[in-house]
Structure formats: C-alpha cells, structure tokens
Design an enzyme around this catalytic site. Structure first.
Site, PDB file in Angstrom:
ATOM      1  N   GLU A  70       0.852  -1.183   0.000  1.00 15.48           N
ATOM      2  CA  GLU A  70       0.000   0.000   0.000  1.00 15.48           C
ATOM      3  C   GLU A  70       0.892   1.240   0.000  1.00 15.48           C
ATOM      4  O   GLU A  70       1.859   1.272   0.751  1.00 15.48           O
ATOM      5  CB  GLU A  70      -0.906   0.034   1.228  1.00 15.48           C
ATOM      6  CG  GLU A  70      -1.930   1.163   1.141  1.00 15.48           C
ATOM      7  CD  GLU A  70      -2.948   1.166   2.283  1.00 15.48           C
ATOM      8  OE1 GLU A  70      -2.813   0.359   3.224  1.00 15.48           O
ATOM      9  OE2 GLU A  70      -3.868   1.973   2.216  1.00 15.48           O
ATOM     10  N   GLY A  79       2.537   2.204  10.863  1.00 17.40           N
ATOM     11  CA  GLY A  79       2.321   1.391  12.052  1.00 17.40           C
ATOM     12  C   GLY A  79       2.196  -0.080  11.727  1.00 17.40           C
ATOM     13  O   GLY A  79       2.829  -0.929  12.356  1.00 17.40           O
ATOM     14  N   GLU A  84      -2.603  -4.167   6.709  1.00 15.44           N
ATOM     15  CA  GLU A  84      -3.686  -5.143   6.822  1.00 15.44           C
ATOM     16  C   GLU A  84      -3.730  -6.198   5.719  1.00 15.44           C
ATOM     17  O   GLU A  84      -4.808  -6.751   5.448  1.00 15.44           O
ATOM     18  CB  GLU A  84      -5.018  -4.387   6.824  1.00 15.44           C
ATOM     19  CG  GLU A  84      -5.407  -3.720   5.489  1.00 15.44           C
ATOM     20  CD  GLU A  84      -5.067  -2.241   5.383  1.00 15.44           C
ATOM     21  OE1 GLU A  84      -4.127  -1.804   6.078  1.00 15.44           O
ATOM     22  OE2 GLU A  84      -5.721  -1.528   4.592  1.00 15.44           O
ATOM     23  N   ASN A  85      -2.620  -6.526   5.079  1.00 14.82           N
ATOM     24  CA  ASN A  85      -2.608  -7.520   4.005  1.00 14.82           C
ATOM     25  C   ASN A  85      -3.480  -8.734   4.352  1.00 14.82           C
ATOM     26  O   ASN A  85      -3.437  -9.237   5.467  1.00 14.82           O
ATOM     27  CB  ASN A  85      -1.179  -8.010   3.758  1.00 14.82           C
ATOM     28  CG  ASN A  85      -0.183  -6.883   3.795  1.00 14.82           C
ATOM     29  OD1 ASN A  85      -0.229  -5.990   2.976  1.00 14.82           O
ATOM     30  ND2 ASN A  85       0.697  -6.891   4.795  1.00 14.82           N
ATOM     31  N   GLU A 127      -5.868  -3.304  12.312  1.00 15.52           N
ATOM     32  CA  GLU A 127      -5.514  -4.102  11.130  1.00 15.52           C
ATOM     33  C   GLU A 127      -6.462  -5.285  10.987  1.00 15.52           C
ATOM     34  O   GLU A 127      -6.864  -5.647   9.884  1.00 15.52           O
ATOM     35  CB  GLU A 127      -4.066  -4.575  11.198  1.00 15.52           C
ATOM     36  CG  GLU A 127      -3.030  -3.467  11.405  1.00 15.52           C
ATOM     37  CD  GLU A 127      -3.162  -2.288  10.472  1.00 15.52           C
ATOM     38  OE1 GLU A 127      -3.658  -2.471   9.333  1.00 15.52           O
ATOM     39  OE2 GLU A 127      -2.794  -1.168  10.865  1.00 15.52           O
TER      40      GLU A 127
HETATM   41  N1  TRP Z   1      -3.271   0.738   5.663  1.00 12.89           N
HETATM   42  C1  TRP Z   1      -2.326   0.882   6.715  1.00 12.89           C
HETATM   43  C2  TRP Z   1      -3.110   1.083   7.985  1.00 12.89           C
HETATM   44  O1  TRP Z   1      -3.966   1.895   8.065  1.00 12.89           O
HETATM   45  C3  TRP Z   1      -1.425   2.071   6.535  1.00 12.89           C
HETATM   46  C4  TRP Z   1      -0.114   1.792   5.901  1.00 12.89           C
HETATM   47  C5  TRP Z   1       0.774   0.870   6.271  1.00 12.89           C
HETATM   48  C6  TRP Z   1       0.484   2.485   4.827  1.00 12.89           C
HETATM   49  N2  TRP Z   1       1.891   0.967   5.482  1.00 12.89           N
HETATM   50  C7  TRP Z   1       1.718   1.921   4.590  1.00 12.89           C
HETATM   51  C8  TRP Z   1       0.092   3.536   4.029  1.00 12.89           C
HETATM   52  C9  TRP Z   1       2.575   2.393   3.604  1.00 12.89           C
HETATM   53  C10 TRP Z   1       0.929   3.984   3.030  1.00 12.89           C
HETATM   54  C11 TRP Z   1       2.151   3.420   2.804  1.00 12.89           C
HETATM   55  O2  TRP Z   1      -2.949   0.417   8.932  1.00 12.89           O
HETATM   56 ZN    ZN Z   2      -5.776   1.434   8.456  1.00 21.45          ZN
END
Ligand code: TRP
Ligand code: ZN
Length: 861
Positions: free
Chosen positions: A126, A266, A269-270, A303
């Site tokens: 992401e 942080g 959520e894969n 997550e």
């Molecule tokens: N989707 C993740 C969350 O909300 C956020 C996230 C994790 C993210 N790594 C990232 C966003 C790298 C951008 C790039 O928990």
């Molecule tokens: Zn998130």
C-alpha cells in the site's frame, strides 16, 4: 539541463474527477518468487480480460522494473515501455500475460515493495508498492485471485508466508525449499504480502461464531517470542469484538501477523498476513509503557478490523481512502473504549485530533476527508483521512443511533462485499438504513477546515427562559475560499446550581445561525455543549471561569468535565501569554477538586489535571510566541505544584508501592503517579529529583521508568545525566527502547534541547535508515514547540538537513516529517522567513522525490 530540472520538478497531479474504470481486469495472477536479498526473480502470469468496448492496449504499472521477458498466451510478444509502464497491444478479449523481472530487496531503502529488514524479506505494497515487485494494473479497483509460490534458501529463510492459506511446501534438495499459498478472496494488489525469514510463532486459535477454527500466529525472531502474548490476546479480543459489535466473522483458516523492525507506518492489513512495525507487537513490562500496550491492542484491532472494512470491501480509488481508514479508526476507537474507560479513551482521541488534525486543517496541507487531487498518495495518509474521517463516521453513528447505525453497516458490508466502493456508497447505506437525508452532511467529505461555532447563552429571569444562539463558520482552506454551512451534531445540556436543568439533547446545527429556547429555567444556567465531543469542531462560548470551574466539578458527562477544565486552563494561559495578569486561583481550585474527588477514577483524574500542551496553546494565538507560552505554562505548573504540594504527595504515596499489573486500575495508578511526580518537580520541591531518581531505579515497569526519566531530563538536577546514562546502558541492545531514549531527550523542555538533539544526531546509535529511529529524534524534536522554534533558526536548519538526507533513502517517511516547517504563517516574521528559507532549500535540492516535492511546495504557499 534547466529543462530536465523543470520536468522532474513538476510531477503529475492525479484528480478524483478523472476516475475511469480500468481498461483491463485481471481475474487471476500466479506469482513465482526466487527469493534472494541481492536479486529476486519474479515471474508473474496474469489472466487479463478487456473491460468494456475499447481498443486500448494493456498498460501495466511498473516502478524501477526492467522486463527480462514478456509473453502473451505463451508466445513472444510485442511490447514497449512508456516511462515506467509496460504497454502491450492485445487483440482479443482475454489473454494470458507472462512477465519476468529481477529486483534487489537488500538495496530497497524506501521500504516499499519487497525489502530486507533484520535478516528477513518482507513486502509493503500500500498504496503503490506492488508495481515495484512486478508489472501490474496497480490500482485498488482491480480485484484478483492470487497464487504465490516462493523458493528460498532454507537455512536463511525457513519460514515462507503469504496471503491466504498454505497449500503446499517442499525441499528442493539443494539447500533451498519452496512453499505455495493461495488466497481464495479476490483482492487489490495493495493487499499482497509475503514474508521470508528465520521466525518463530506464538500460536493460538480462535473459533469463529460460525464454528471455524482459525490458526493464529504472531511471527517474530526467536528472542522476541516472550514479548508477543499481549498482541495475541489483543487479536483474539478483536476477533470476538467484531463478531459481537458488527456481526463480522473471519473468513480464512489462518491469520498471521509478522513483526518487522523497519517499517514506514504502524502496520499493514494484508489479507490473512498482517505486517507490523515491531513497536506495535512487542511488549513486556520492562520495555513497553502502558501507552505502548494500549497502542499495540489498538493497532492489532485496527488491522484485524480492516479484514472487513478495507479488504472484503475495499476502495474504488485512493481518493476514497477514508472509506476504509476513517471507518476502521472509528472501529478501533470503539473497541479500545470497550476494553477500559470509554471516557478516558475519548479524551485521548480528542487530544490526538487536536494535536495533529486541527493544525493540519488550519495549515497549507489542509485537504478534505475525500481529497480532490494528489501528487503522491502516500502523503494523504494523514490525520484528516484517519482521525477526522473517524469523527465523520462517529457523527453519522450519533445521528442514526446505535440500532440504525448497525443496520446501516450491515447493509454496507452486505451490498459491497467483494467490491471496491466509494465514500458515497457508504453514506447512501447510512441514509437508506437510517431513514435520514445526509445531503448536507456530505460536506464533511468535501469541505476542509475545522468548523467554528460560537455559543452564547442569555437568561431572562422574569420569563424564566434561556436563549442559546449558535453561529457556525468554516474557515477558508487552500483551494476552498468559500464554505457552505455544515451539519453539526451538538449534544448539549443546561446546568444550574443544584444540577441539570434540562435533559441532554442532540441538536443538528445546519444553518449559519440558530436560536434555541429553553422554558422554565428559573436561575441563570450554565451551558454544557459538544458533550462527548459530538462534533470535531472548535466551540467558543461566553462562559466565565466560574462557569467552567462549576462544570469541571459537576457536569455528568466526563468528557465535558475534562473539557471545561481544559478551557479554564487555556483561558488562563492565553491571558497570561497575552501579557494579562495571571490569576491562577480558579485553575488551582478546580484541579484540587478533581484531584481529591474520590468518586473519579485515577486515569480520568490524571487526564483532567494535565495542562494543555505548548502547541495547543499556540494554536489559540494570532502569532505564536513559543517562549512566552513556555514561560506562562511553566508558571502555572509551578503554581499548581506548589499550592497543591500536599495533594500531589498524597496522590503519589497512594500508588507508589503498586506492583506492575496491566489493568485499567494499574494503568490509572501509574498515570496519576507520573503526573504527580511532574507537578512535584515543577513545584521546586527540594526532594523531587531524588524521588524521580528513586522511581527511575526501582521501577518494575517502563511506564514508571520512562516517566521518571522524562522528569529528570526536563530538569537540572545532578541526577539527570546518571539517569540518561543508566537508561542507555540498561537498554543499549533494545532498539525500541533506545527509540524512547532518543525521543525523551528530543522532547525535553530545557533551553538547550536544540543543541543536544544536534549532538544526538551524531550518536553512534542514530540512523535515518530505520524509520522508528528517525521519528524518535527528528519527529519528536519538531513537535517540541519551544526547542524547534529556537529563535536562532537552528531547529529549522536541523530538520531540513535531516529531511534532505532522509529523502534520498526513504521519501515516504521523510515527507511525513515536513508539516512542522509549513506552519510558518503562524509565527513572527523572523521565524517565518527562516522556516521558508529551509523549505526553499529543500525544494531546490536536486533529485528531490515527488513525495517531498509535494509536501514542501505546498508548505510554501
Ligand atoms: N493501511 C495501513 C493502515 O492503516 C497504513 C499503511 C501501512 C500504509 N503501510 C503503509 C500507508 C505504507 C501507506 C504506505 O494500517
Ligand atoms: Zn488502516
């Protein structure tokens, strides 16, 4: 040369209004990884289908990839590169495309795509990292079924994980082994993940409400295994909570979490394989604070909750990011509130919103919850998308009430399961199931800026009537000069000497001005408004110090009590900063009342008696004067410390001997203990430093040890350097605790902090390559208002130097640290000029990333 410079400095803007369905869909992908840190081969087979009637070629995103081979339906193909995209003309409606690339994870310092961290290989896709792994239509509305095969050296990478379920594994007999994973749920590419490493798991099981037994694993390096129980327990609690509160059941047979040391955010959520920054997994009493324990539970929940709000229902495009993030933050906040004190959780969330989102909404980087344009989407993982987005969901939940809100989320999950949805889709479900019209409410998605409400209460004793006049205004923000009125849900109640004189009511303020009458009110009432922080706005009232003190002691809404105290403190401090005579009396009495109220729990008391931060005080000023704010705040801290010295000592003594226990009561005891210690130090008490040092030495937990360290670091006692050195020696081999060591010093309120931070940047344990370490020093320093805004400008120079260096390694993490420099308009002309000069120096840096370019150029406007 000049032309090239201009070209690289004007990256393309992506606009929401330009959204078009994908030209080609990918129903399935087979990925074959020959994993090696130096050079990993990635073979991808995509089953593509033309979407609609058109003759456009297949265009696959790539980032830093060179195709080693490309074939179509098994035969060599005609293809070309357009910039970094792979373009393949295709004749038919459906084809099988095969590509092969080689990538170098160990040289990936951006930490996006496939990279190496602490001896393992892991991915972060992401938002647009998948295109750094293989050529693909890397957009969230292309949903694909993944089959993943990994081959790797068995000794170095004994564990091979990917999304979905494991379907096979074996030895190749040459020191290598392989594993295959299939994910039955079609997903966007940003949810792809794999991990290879020498890992061990803390295993557990969870039986879902439908009777499915899920194998849970928290994967870490062997020495960290003992620090994973809290995360595993939080995962089980989250799974049960989502069933109970939202009716959402987990859908695979396995759920794995892996902790990695180098991570830009942080956690991620894969599908079926969450990857976490190790700071949000690892905890034991000696190394993690209560704040860490709570954050771990919150991020694990966050997550996990994404499995429905994000994965089963994903986003159509990145402008819809708050669809998953705002909703999921709202869900994790509710979860955390249910684990301990709802009131304290709400206070913490509002404090975080005011510390990060309000300034963002008031500055050059302000954007709507659903943005209209971006250069780099990574820059939009902001407090506005996450925290204001959560407030927007919360307001809809408030308007609908709990039953209808649940019906609306059921409808949403049911209707959009397996699809890529929009914020509009979500709001429509709220309208349909809630039976409400949210036409005007939708402005929360399109208009940036924090609305301001003024509330004036008049009382007519003869008519026994109170009249409340409410006025709202939304300030201009970049690109949005004129704002329309918003719908503001305001919970309010009137109080008299003897208690409440009205019931709590929910007012939906939708006009610029509104008037409310309350009949049968004999004596002048006091207004309690925006109770529970029902709207994420700024409220200005004509309440006196006596009114606020009264509410701080008698309001039945704990948030409103806290808020009244904060407002009283803020009014007192702002007056002092503006050169008025500071009357500390009312604050002291209000704090005394709260501190000695036996009916209140300790966590609440600790929150309520803390003064607003330097920067929040600054946010109330026309021109921020960091030194005057610091001086006024220290004077009030000193007065509180001294006038209530006996009470602080009593509060401290009452909890002093507590043995560590992670429970709401245990946390409350430690919180009040450390707040009391801080006030005793501020009082100038001769023994305060010795008390702090004794606590530092004797602590059986990190909350108390770091709390004592912080108090000593802020002071001038001769125990100071002993504590700093002692802490370093004790934890020199623990990266997460060393982060605290850097951070505590970067947050020091002392005059010499800018200087010591510069020195710490040269410490042998400091590195920009690890995002946690970079943030613990550079990030913490830049939110330390007094230190960062040192009149010499050395703080600005330091930040810019670090950002320029970090941008070369990790643009995503560097760009996130720009905003403090963008607040120049809020400061005096000299500081503003110095801040601008540093932003200009950043923009002029050759080879600047588009992440930094966007943040720095916008910050100059
Ligand atoms: N989707 C993740 C969350 O909300 C956020 C996230 C994790 C993210 N790594 C990232 C966003 C790298 C951008 C790039 O928990
Ligand atoms: Zn998130």
């Amino acid at each position: 040369m000049a032309d090239i410079q201009t070209a690289t400095q004007a990256p393309t803007v992506t606009r929401r209004e330009d959204y078009r369905e994908p030209d080609w869909l990918v129903s399935e992908i087979d990925l074959d990884f020959e994993l090696d840190p130096a050079s990993t081969r990635v073979k991808a087979t995509l089953r593509v289908a033309r979407n609609g009637e058109h003759d456009r070629p297949l265009r696959l995103d790539g980032d830093g990839l060179a195709a080693l081979s490309v074939s179509v339906d098994g035969a060599a193909a005609d293809w070309s590169m357009d910039g970094s995209d792979l373009v393949i003309p295709l004749a038919g409606a459906a084809h099988s495309i095969e590509t092969e690339v080689a990538i170098a994870p160990e040289r990936n310092t951006q930490l996006q795509g496939l990279y190496a961290s602490g001896g393992m290989l892991c991915t972060q896709c992401e938002a647009e990292g998948f295109r750094r792994i293989t050529f693909f239509p890397d957009r969230p509305d292309v949903l694909t079924r993944y089959k993943v095969r990994m081959t790797a050296d068995k000794a170095r990478f004994p564990v091979l994980l990917a999304n979905g379920d494991p379907v096979g594994q074996g030895d190749l007999g040459d020191g290598r082994h392989w594993a295959e994973w299939h994910d039955p749920f079609p997903k966007p590419s940003y949810l792809f993940a794999l991990v290879a490493g020498d890992l061990v798991a803390n295993r557990g099981t969870f039986t879902t409400m439908g009777g499915r037994e899920v194998q849970l694993g928290i994967w870490v390096r062997a020495p960290d295994l003992a620090k994973t129980d809290h995360a595993l327990a939080a995962l089980k609690l989250s799974m049960a909570w989502d069933e109970k509160v939202y009716g959402r059941e987990y859908d695979l047979d396995v759920f794995n979490i892996v902790a990695v040391d180098d991570f830009n955010f942080g956690a991620m959520e894969n599908k079926g394989l969450n990857v976490f920054n190790s700071r949000y997994i690892l905890a034991d009493p000696d190394t993690a604070t209560d704040f860490d324990y709570d954050a771990i539970a919150a991020v694990v929940a966050h997550e996990y909750f994404h499995n429905w709000s994000g994965n089963r229902v994903t986003c159509r495009d990145w402008f819809q990011l708050s669809l998953k993030e705002g909703f999921t933050v709202f869900r994790d906040q509710s979860f955390s509130g249910d684990q301990g004190s709802k009131a304290v959780k709400r206070i913490e969330d509002v404090r975080a919103l005011r510390a990060s989102q309000f300034p963002e909404d008031a500055g050059p980087l302000a954007h709507p919850v659903r943005p209209d344009a971006y250069i780099e989407i990574s820059n939009f993982y902001t407090a506005t998308i996450y925290n204001k987005g959560a407030e927007v969901i919360r307001m809809m939940a408030t308007i609908l009430g709990p039953e209808k809100f649940r019906a609306a989320t059921d409808l949403y999950f049911d209707r959009f399961d397996g699809t890529a949805a929009t914020c509009e889709d979500f709001v429509r479900c709220m309208e349909e199931a809630g039976g409400v019209d949210l036409t005007q409410f939708r402005r929360w998605y399109s208009q940036a800026g924090t609305p301001r409400v003024t509330a004036n209460l008049k009382h007519d004793a003869g008519a026994q009537r109170a009249t409340l006049t409410l006025k709202q205004k939304v300030p201009p923000t970049p690109g949005q000069s004129d704002k329309a009125p918003m719908v503001l849900p305001l919970k309010l109640r009137l109080f008299g000497e003897a208690g409440a004189v009205t019931d709590e009511q929910l007012v939906l303020l939708s006009e610029p001005v509104a008037e409310l009458q309350f009949e049968g009110v004999a004596a002048r009432p006091v207004l309690s408004i925006n109770r529970g922080f029902s709207s994420p706005i700024i409220v200005e009232t004509d309440r006196t110090a006596a009114d606020l003190a009264f509410l701080s002691a008698h309001d039945d809404d704990p948030f409103a009590r806290y808020e009244a105290m904060q407002q009283l403190m803020l009014d007192t401090l702002v007056k002092a900063v503006n050169g008025g005579a500071a009357d500390h009396g009312p604050v002291i009495e209000a704090v005394r009342n709260t501190l000695t109220d036996a009916a209140l729990d300790r966590s609440f008391i600790a929150e309520a008696v803390l003064l607003p931060s330097d920067s929040f005080i600054g946010d109330q000023m026309a021109v921020v004067d960091p030194e005057a704010i610091f001086t006024a705040r220290e004077a009030l801290r000193h007065a509180l410390g001294k006038s209530l010295e006996a009470e602080w000592r009593a509060a401290y003594a009452a909890v002093r001997a507590n043995r560590f226990e992670y429970s709401p009561a245990g946390k409350g005891a430690r919180r009040i203990k450390n707040v009391a210690l801080g006030y005793l130090a501020a009082s100038g008490a001769a023994d305060a430093a010795d008390m702090a040092f004794a606590q530092f030495e004797d602590a059986d937990n990190m909350t108390d040890r770091q709390g004592a360290l912080g108090t000593l670091v802020n002071g001038n006692s001769e125990k100071r350097s002993a504590a700093i050195q002692g802490f370093y020696q004790r934890y020199a081999d623990n990266a997460l605790v060393l982060d605290k060591w850097f951070q505590t010093q970067a947050l020091s309120t002392r005059e010499d902090t800018a200087e010591s931070v510069e020195a710490l940047a040269g410490h042998r344990d400091f590195t920009l390559a690890n995002p946690n370490r970079a943030r613990s020093l550079v990030g913490a320093f830049s939110v330390n208002q007094r230190a960062f805004h040192h009149p010499s400008g050395r703080g600005y120079r330091f930040l810019a130097d670090q950002l320029i260096a970090l941008d070369k390694l990790n643009p995503q993490t560097a760009a996130k640290l720009v905003p403090p420099l963008g607040r120049w308009k809020r400061f005096d002309a000299e500081r503003a000029a110095k801040m601008r000069a540093e932003l200009e120096r950043i923009v002029a840096t050759p080879g600047l990333s588009k992440d930094m370019f966007e943040q720095a150029t916008k910050s100059l406007d």
